[in-house]
Design a protein around this motif. Sequence first.
Motif, mmCIF file in Angstrom:
data_model
loop_
_atom_site.group_PDB
_atom_site.id
_atom_site.type_symbol
_atom_site.label_atom_id
_atom_site.label_comp_id
_atom_site.label_asym_id
_atom_site.label_seq_id
_atom_site.Cartn_x
_atom_site.Cartn_y
_atom_site.Cartn_z
ATOM 1 N N ILE A 1 1.108 -1.420 0.107
ATOM 2 C CA ILE A 1 0.090 0.014 -0.073
ATOM 3 C C ILE A 1 1.004 0.996 -0.100
ATOM 4 O O ILE A 1 0.331 2.339 -0.545
ATOM 5 C CB ILE A 1 -0.554 -0.073 1.006
ATOM 6 C CG1 ILE A 1 -2.094 -1.451 1.016
ATOM 7 C CG2 ILE A 1 -1.645 1.575 1.048
ATOM 8 C CD1 ILE A 1 -2.675 -1.235 2.270
ATOM 9 N N ALA A 2 1.637 0.859 0.306
ATOM 10 C CA ALA A 2 3.011 2.606 0.996
ATOM 11 C C ALA A 2 3.576 2.696 -0.252
ATOM 12 O O ALA A 2 3.800 3.972 -0.825
ATOM 13 C CB ALA A 2 3.975 2.195 1.831
ATOM 14 N N LYS A 3 3.968 1.520 -1.098
ATOM 15 C CA LYS A 3 4.832 1.967 -2.287
ATOM 16 C C LYS A 3 4.640 0.766 -3.847
ATOM 17 O O LYS A 3 5.473 1.753 -3.837
ATOM 18 C CB LYS A 3 6.440 1.120 -1.773
ATOM 19 C CG LYS A 3 6.745 1.470 -0.779
ATOM 20 C CD LYS A 3 7.891 3.732 -0.674
ATOM 21 C CE LYS A 3 8.659 3.180 0.044
ATOM 22 N NZ LYS A 3 8.619 4.660 0.239
ATOM 23 N N GLY A 4 3.682 0.071 -3.133
ATOM 24 C CA GLY A 4 2.957 -0.693 -4.715
ATOM 25 C C GLY A 4 3.179 -1.321 -4.710
ATOM 26 O O GLY A 4 4.105 -1.720 -4.522
ATOM 27 N N PHE B 1 7.581 -6.190 -5.285
ATOM 28 C CA PHE B 1 7.711 -6.830 -6.084
ATOM 29 C C PHE B 1 9.185 -7.184 -6.974
ATOM 30 O O PHE B 1 10.068 -8.235 -7.475
ATOM 31 C CB PHE B 1 7.006 -6.907 -7.290
ATOM 32 C CG PHE B 1 7.188 -8.824 -8.494
ATOM 33 C CD1 PHE B 1 6.637 -10.143 -8.007
ATOM 34 C CD2 PHE B 1 7.218 -8.199 -9.985
ATOM 35 C CE1 PHE B 1 6.783 -10.528 -8.700
ATOM 36 C CE2 PHE B 1 7.591 -9.379 -10.289
ATOM 37 C CZ PHE B 1 7.577 -11.024 -9.765
ATOM 38 N N ASN B 2 9.887 -5.695 -7.982
ATOM 39 C CA ASN B 2 10.794 -5.566 -8.102
ATOM 40 C C ASN B 2 11.756 -6.035 -7.041
ATOM 41 O O ASN B 2 12.965 -6.844 -7.194
ATOM 42 C CB ASN B 2 10.951 -4.209 -8.746
ATOM 43 C CG ASN B 2 10.026 -4.322 -10.671
ATOM 44 O OD1 ASN B 2 9.730 -5.360 -10.719
ATOM 45 N ND2 ASN B 2 9.513 -3.013 -10.587
ATOM 46 N N ASN C 1 13.673 2.505 -2.413
ATOM 47 C CA ASN C 1 12.227 2.530 -2.664
ATOM 48 C C ASN C 1 11.037 1.695 -1.520
ATOM 49 O O ASN C 1 10.107 0.836 -2.215
ATOM 50 C CB ASN C 1 12.244 1.565 -3.725
ATOM 51 C CG ASN C 1 12.584 2.870 -5.107
ATOM 52 O OD1 ASN C 1 12.106 4.155 -4.623
ATOM 53 N ND2 ASN C 1 13.037 2.401 -6.019
ATOM 54 N N THR C 2 12.102 1.636 -0.435
ATOM 55 C CA THR C 2 11.291 0.957 0.680
ATOM 56 C C THR C 2 10.677 1.497 1.582
ATOM 57 O O THR C 2 10.709 2.741 1.457
ATOM 58 C CB THR C 2 11.871 -0.619 1.031
ATOM 59 O OG1 THR C 2 13.350 0.136 1.455
ATOM 60 C CG2 THR C 2 12.715 -1.647 -0.404
ATOM 61 N N SER C 3 10.268 0.618 2.760
ATOM 62 C CA SER C 3 9.470 1.133 3.947
ATOM 63 C C SER C 3 9.534 0.618 5.326
ATOM 64 O O SER C 3 10.258 -0.881 4.933
ATOM 65 C CB SER C 3 8.245 1.163 3.338
ATOM 66 O OG SER C 3 7.896 0.200 3.357
ATOM 67 N N ALA C 4 8.908 1.127 5.767
ATOM 68 C CA ALA C 4 9.691 0.165 7.271
ATOM 69 C C ALA C 4 8.727 -1.232 8.054
ATOM 70 O O ALA C 4 9.091 -2.112 7.762
ATOM 71 C CB ALA C 4 9.379 1.490 8.310
ATOM 72 N N ASN C 5 7.568 -1.148 6.829
ATOM 73 C CA ASN C 5 6.717 -1.968 6.467
ATOM 74 C C ASN C 5 7.227 -3.148 5.885
ATOM 75 O O ASN C 5 6.994 -4.458 6.307
ATOM 76 C CB ASN C 5 5.198 -1.640 6.074
ATOM 77 C CG ASN C 5 4.519 -0.823 7.030
ATOM 78 O OD1 ASN C 5 4.189 -1.059 8.157
ATOM 79 N ND2 ASN C 5 3.560 -0.543 6.563
ATOM 80 N N LEU C 6 8.342 -2.687 5.159
ATOM 81 C CA LEU C 6 8.416 -4.138 4.221
ATOM 82 C C LEU C 6 10.023 -5.313 5.040
ATOM 83 O O LEU C 6 10.305 -5.875 5.030
ATOM 84 C CB LEU C 6 9.603 -3.695 2.731
ATOM 85 C CG LEU C 6 9.725 -4.034 1.746
ATOM 86 C CD1 LEU C 6 8.827 -5.515 1.377
ATOM 87 C CD2 LEU C 6 10.256 -3.996 1.239
ATOM 88 N N ASP C 7 10.594 -3.567 6.232
ATOM 89 C CA ASP C 7 11.841 -4.285 6.583
ATOM 90 C C ASP C 7 11.166 -5.717 7.768
ATOM 91 O O ASP C 7 10.988 -6.340 8.007
ATOM 92 C CB ASP C 7 12.320 -3.429 7.655
ATOM 93 C CG ASP C 7 12.855 -1.932 6.769
ATOM 94 O OD1 ASP C 7 13.188 -2.600 5.555
ATOM 95 O OD2 ASP C 7 13.360 -1.112 7.083
ATOM 96 N N LYS C 8 9.862 -4.888 8.785
ATOM 97 C CA LYS C 8 9.085 -5.944 9.033
ATOM 98 C C LYS C 8 8.749 -7.529 8.967
ATOM 99 O O LYS C 8 8.846 -8.123 9.553
ATOM 100 C CB LYS C 8 7.828 -4.816 9.539
ATOM 101 C CG LYS C 8 8.328 -3.995 10.772
ATOM 102 C CD LYS C 8 6.749 -3.248 11.239
ATOM 103 C CE LYS C 8 7.574 -2.034 12.127
ATOM 104 N NZ LYS C 8 6.098 -1.403 12.289
#
Length: 209
Positions: free
Chosen positions: A71-74, A79-80, A122-129
Motif C-alpha cells: 500500500i505504501a510503495k506499490g 515485487f521488483n 524505494n522501500t519502507s519500514a513495513n517491508l523491513d518488518k
Amino acid sequence: MAMENISPTRISLIQTKKTLKLAETGREVLEHKRDILLRELRNSIYEAEQIRKELTEALTVAYQNLRDANIAKGSETIFNTALVSPFKANYLVDARSIMGVTVPLIKFQSEKNVKPDYGFANTSANLDKAFKKFYDVLSLVDKLATAEGTTFQLANNINKTQRRVNALKHVLIPKYRDAVKWIELVLEEKEREEFIRTKRIKNMLKVRQ
C-alpha cells in the motif's frame, strides 16, 4: 505349522518349545517397541499442531506487513525489490533414530541479527518488518517439517510393527502352541502303550515261571 512336517519326538518337542519361547519373546519386544513409538507419535503430533498454530500466526503478521508495504510503495515496487534480492534460505537435512526408526532432523541455517539485503531507496519500514517476520517463519518451517516428517515415519513403522505383532500373536504362536500340545499328546500315548506292553511282557514271564 503343519503337524505332518513334525516328528513327534522329544527332540522335536524341545526345539518347538524353544521356537515358541522365541516367538513369545519377540512379540513382547515388538509390543514394547510399539508402545514407545505410540508415545513418541503422540508427542510429535502435539508438537506439529503447536508449531502449525505458531506458524500460521507468524505468517498472518508477515503478510499484514507485506500488505502495508504494498500500500505504501506499490505492489510493483515491492515485487521488483523481491526479484533482485539475492537472499537464499539454507536448510541442513539430517536424521536421528527413535527405537530404530529413522526420522528427519531439519534445521534452518539462520543468522544472528540478519538484515534486509535490498536497498532502502524505494522501500519502507513495513517491508523491513515483513522481511524480519518471513525470516522468523523460516525457523518455524524446519520445526514443522521435522515434526510432520517424524509423525509420518513413526505412524508408518507402528503399522508395520503392529502387523508383525498380529502375525506372531494370532498365527505363529498359536501354531507352535498347538504343535507342542500335539507332540506331548503323542508322546504320552506312546508312553502309555509302552507301559502296557512292558506290563504284559512281565505278566507273561511270571506265567511261564
